[in-house]
Design a protein around this motif. Structure first.
Motif, PDB file in Angstrom:
ATOM      1  N   VAL A   1     -57.890  25.684  68.995  1.00  0.00           N
ATOM      2  CA  VAL A   1     -58.481  26.308  70.182  1.00  0.00           C
ATOM      3  C   VAL A   1     -59.295  25.238  70.950  1.00  0.00           C
ATOM      4  O   VAL A   1     -60.060  24.646  70.217  1.00  0.00           O
ATOM      5  N   PHE A   2     -59.079  25.313  72.269  1.00  0.00           N
ATOM      6  CA  PHE A   2     -60.041  24.371  72.985  1.00  0.00           C
ATOM      7  C   PHE A   2     -61.424  25.081  73.610  1.00  0.00           C
ATOM      8  O   PHE A   2     -61.171  26.268  74.019  1.00  0.00           O
ATOM      9  N   TYR A   3     -62.473  24.547  73.408  1.00  0.00           N
ATOM     10  CA  TYR A   3     -63.555  25.127  74.120  1.00  0.00           C
ATOM     11  C   TYR A   3     -64.228  24.156  75.056  1.00  0.00           C
ATOM     12  O   TYR A   3     -64.511  22.903  74.871  1.00  0.00           O
ATOM     13  N   LEU A   4     -64.363  24.640  76.273  1.00  0.00           N
ATOM     14  CA  LEU A   4     -64.995  23.750  77.172  1.00  0.00           C
ATOM     15  C   LEU A   4     -66.370  23.932  77.203  1.00  0.00           C
ATOM     16  O   LEU A   4     -67.029  25.456  77.242  1.00  0.00           O
ATOM     17  N   LEU A   5     -67.226  23.186  77.324  1.00  0.00           N
ATOM     18  CA  LEU A   5     -68.882  23.195  77.561  1.00  0.00           C
ATOM     19  C   LEU A   5     -69.171  23.278  78.648  1.00  0.00           C
ATOM     20  O   LEU A   5     -69.038  22.381  79.491  1.00  0.00           O
ATOM     21  N   HIS A   6     -69.832  24.456  79.192  1.00  0.00           N
ATOM     22  CA  HIS A   6     -70.223  24.595  80.704  1.00  0.00           C
ATOM     23  C   HIS A   6     -71.979  24.361  80.499  1.00  0.00           C
ATOM     24  O   HIS A   6     -72.331  24.903  79.561  1.00  0.00           O
ATOM     25  N   PHE A   7     -72.535  23.879  81.557  1.00  0.00           N
ATOM     26  CA  PHE A   7     -74.011  24.122  81.614  1.00  0.00           C
ATOM     27  C   PHE A   7     -74.208  24.001  83.144  1.00  0.00           C
ATOM     28  O   PHE A   7     -73.684  23.723  84.025  1.00  0.00           O
ATOM     29  N   THR A   8     -75.607  24.752  83.231  1.00  0.00           N
ATOM     30  CA  THR A   8     -76.108  24.983  84.690  1.00  0.00           C
ATOM     31  C   THR A   8     -77.620  24.875  84.497  1.00  0.00           C
ATOM     32  O   THR A   8     -78.030  24.857  83.481  1.00  0.00           O
ATOM     33  N   ALA A   9     -78.245  24.542  85.476  1.00  0.00           N
ATOM     34  CA  ALA A   9     -79.845  24.549  85.531  1.00  0.00           C
ATOM     35  C   ALA A   9     -80.347  24.798  86.938  1.00  0.00           C
ATOM     36  O   ALA A   9     -79.368  24.682  87.843  1.00  0.00           O
ATOM     37  N   GLU A  10     -81.469  24.973  87.104  1.00  0.00           N
ATOM     38  CA  GLU A  10     -82.261  24.851  88.529  1.00  0.00           C
ATOM     39  C   GLU A  10     -82.754  23.671  88.793  1.00  0.00           C
ATOM     40  O   GLU A  10     -83.508  23.191  88.222  1.00  0.00           O
ATOM     41  N   LEU A  11     -82.036  22.980  89.689  1.00  0.00           N
ATOM     42  CA  LEU A  11     -82.554  21.751  90.001  1.00  0.00           C
ATOM     43  C   LEU A  11     -83.410  21.685  91.285  1.00  0.00           C
ATOM     44  O   LEU A  11     -83.224  22.227  92.417  1.00  0.00           O
ATOM     45  N   GLU A  12     -84.448  20.936  91.253  1.00  0.00           N
ATOM     46  CA  GLU A  12     -85.623  20.836  92.344  1.00  0.00           C
ATOM     47  C   GLU A  12     -85.626  19.198  92.732  1.00  0.00           C
ATOM     48  O   GLU A  12     -85.881  18.567  92.112  1.00  0.00           O
ATOM     49  N   ASN A  13     -84.838  19.192  93.929  1.00  0.00           N
ATOM     50  CA  ASN A  13     -84.767  17.825  94.532  1.00  0.00           C
ATOM     51  C   ASN A  13     -84.107  16.757  93.633  1.00  0.00           C
ATOM     52  O   ASN A  13     -84.531  15.659  93.791  1.00  0.00           O
ATOM     53  N   LEU A  14     -83.323  17.223  92.948  1.00  0.00           N
ATOM     54  CA  LEU A  14     -82.420  16.570  92.019  1.00  0.00           C
ATOM     55  C   LEU A  14     -81.026  16.729  92.353  1.00  0.00           C
ATOM     56  O   LEU A  14     -80.588  17.972  92.625  1.00  0.00           O
ATOM     57  N   THR A  15     -79.989  15.859  91.835  1.00  0.00           N
ATOM     58  CA  THR A  15     -78.696  15.972  91.816  1.00  0.00           C
ATOM     59  C   THR A  15     -77.903  15.147  90.884  1.00  0.00           C
ATOM     60  O   THR A  15     -78.744  14.145  90.200  1.00  0.00           O
ATOM     61  N   ASN A  16     -76.741  15.482  90.667  1.00  0.00           N
ATOM     62  CA  ASN A  16     -76.056  14.647  89.792  1.00  0.00           C
ATOM     63  C   ASN A  16     -76.679  14.385  88.156  1.00  0.00           C
ATOM     64  O   ASN A  16     -76.705  13.617  87.334  1.00  0.00           O
ATOM     65  N   LEU A  17     -76.969  15.617  87.721  1.00  0.00           N
ATOM     66  CA  LEU A  17     -77.513  15.890  86.225  1.00  0.00           C
ATOM     67  C   LEU A  17     -76.350  15.808  85.299  1.00  0.00           C
ATOM     68  O   LEU A  17     -75.267  16.424  85.211  1.00  0.00           O
ATOM     69  N   GLN A  18     -76.431  14.655  84.464  1.00  0.00           N
ATOM     70  CA  GLN A  18     -75.439  14.255  83.420  1.00  0.00           C
ATOM     71  C   GLN A  18     -75.904  13.404  82.211  1.00  0.00           C
ATOM     72  O   GLN A  18     -77.116  12.998  82.199  1.00  0.00           O
ATOM     73  N   PRO A  19     -75.211  13.457  81.075  1.00  0.00           N
ATOM     74  CA  PRO A  19     -75.691  12.369  80.103  1.00  0.00           C
ATOM     75  C   PRO A  19     -75.955  10.898  81.054  1.00  0.00           C
ATOM     76  O   PRO A  19     -75.116  10.817  81.633  1.00  0.00           O
ATOM     77  N   ARG A  20     -76.639  10.153  80.118  1.00  0.00           N
ATOM     78  CA  ARG A  20     -77.217   8.846  80.751  1.00  0.00           C
ATOM     79  C   ARG A  20     -75.879   8.122  81.074  1.00  0.00           C
ATOM     80  O   ARG A  20     -75.807   7.238  82.218  1.00  0.00           O
ATOM     81  N   GLY A  21     -74.922   7.945  80.257  1.00  0.00           N
ATOM     82  CA  GLY A  21     -73.793   7.149  80.488  1.00  0.00           C
ATOM     83  C   GLY A  21     -72.582   7.859  81.237  1.00  0.00           C
ATOM     84  O   GLY A  21     -71.538   7.280  81.210  1.00  0.00           O
TER      85      GLY A  21
END
Length: 176
Positions: free
Chosen positions: A2-22
């Motif tokens: 079974v394949f599971y896709l991890l989705h995420f969201t957040a409220e961003l204030e004056n930020l974009t491109n949230l992701q793991p550091r690398g």
């Protein structure tokens, strides 16, 4: 499998491109979550950690996985293999629209991932172009962007594991 896709969201204030550091396929970023045994339904008490850079041999000796673990209740083996190439950063446009971003796909056998835990090792860019190293272990982030002369922040972090199907189209594999 079974394949599971991890989705995420957040409220961003004056930020974009949230992701793991690398980036979304960062081999050194560690994912923390609990696992649910598909045999007996037991949910692990401790969080499990999985990273692309870690690989262990499967119990039957055929191949490897990023995680091999026994259920503490029934003793059954479960494995999780991470599938890179499906993630995308959370942009301010997605955030404002209330949409999720894709982070990682997990090929699970015997386990179901549940309760993703945000941790250290994230980055985002301010709208003025300043890059911030972010620790999300407190489920929020607040700072001041000197260059843009404005506050930046992340609140209302949410994640969801969703069952997806593998699709082959024009020689490209996707999960939807």
């Amino acid at each position: 499998m079974v394949f599971y896709l991890l989705h995420f969201t957040a409220e961003l204030e004056n930020l974009t491109n949230l992701q793991p550091r690398g980036g979304c396929d960062d081999p050194n970023y560690t994912y923390y979550f609990k696992v649910k045994c598909e045999n007996c339904g037991e949910i692990s008490q401790k969080t499990t950690c999985v990273a692309l850079s870690e690989s262990v041999s499967l119990p039957n000796g055929r191949g490897t996985a990023n995680l091999v673990q026994k259920c503490k209740l029934c003793g059954r083996d479960g494995t999780i293999q991470m599938i890179p190439g499906q993630g995308q950063p959370l942009t301010i446009e997605l955030s404002q629209a209330g949409k999720n971003s894709r982070l990682m796909v997990f090929d699970c056998r015997g386990f179901e991932p549940v309760d993703f835990v945000f941790s250290d090792g994230w980055k985002a860019e301010s709208l003025s172009g300043t890059t911030f190293d972010i620790d999300l272990s407190e489920d929020e982030f607040a700072e001041y962007d000197e260059k843009g002369e404005c506050p930046v922040g992340i609140t209302n972090l949410q994640s969801l594991f969703k069952v997806v199907k593998k699709q082959e189209r024009s020689g490209k594999t996707t999960y939807a």
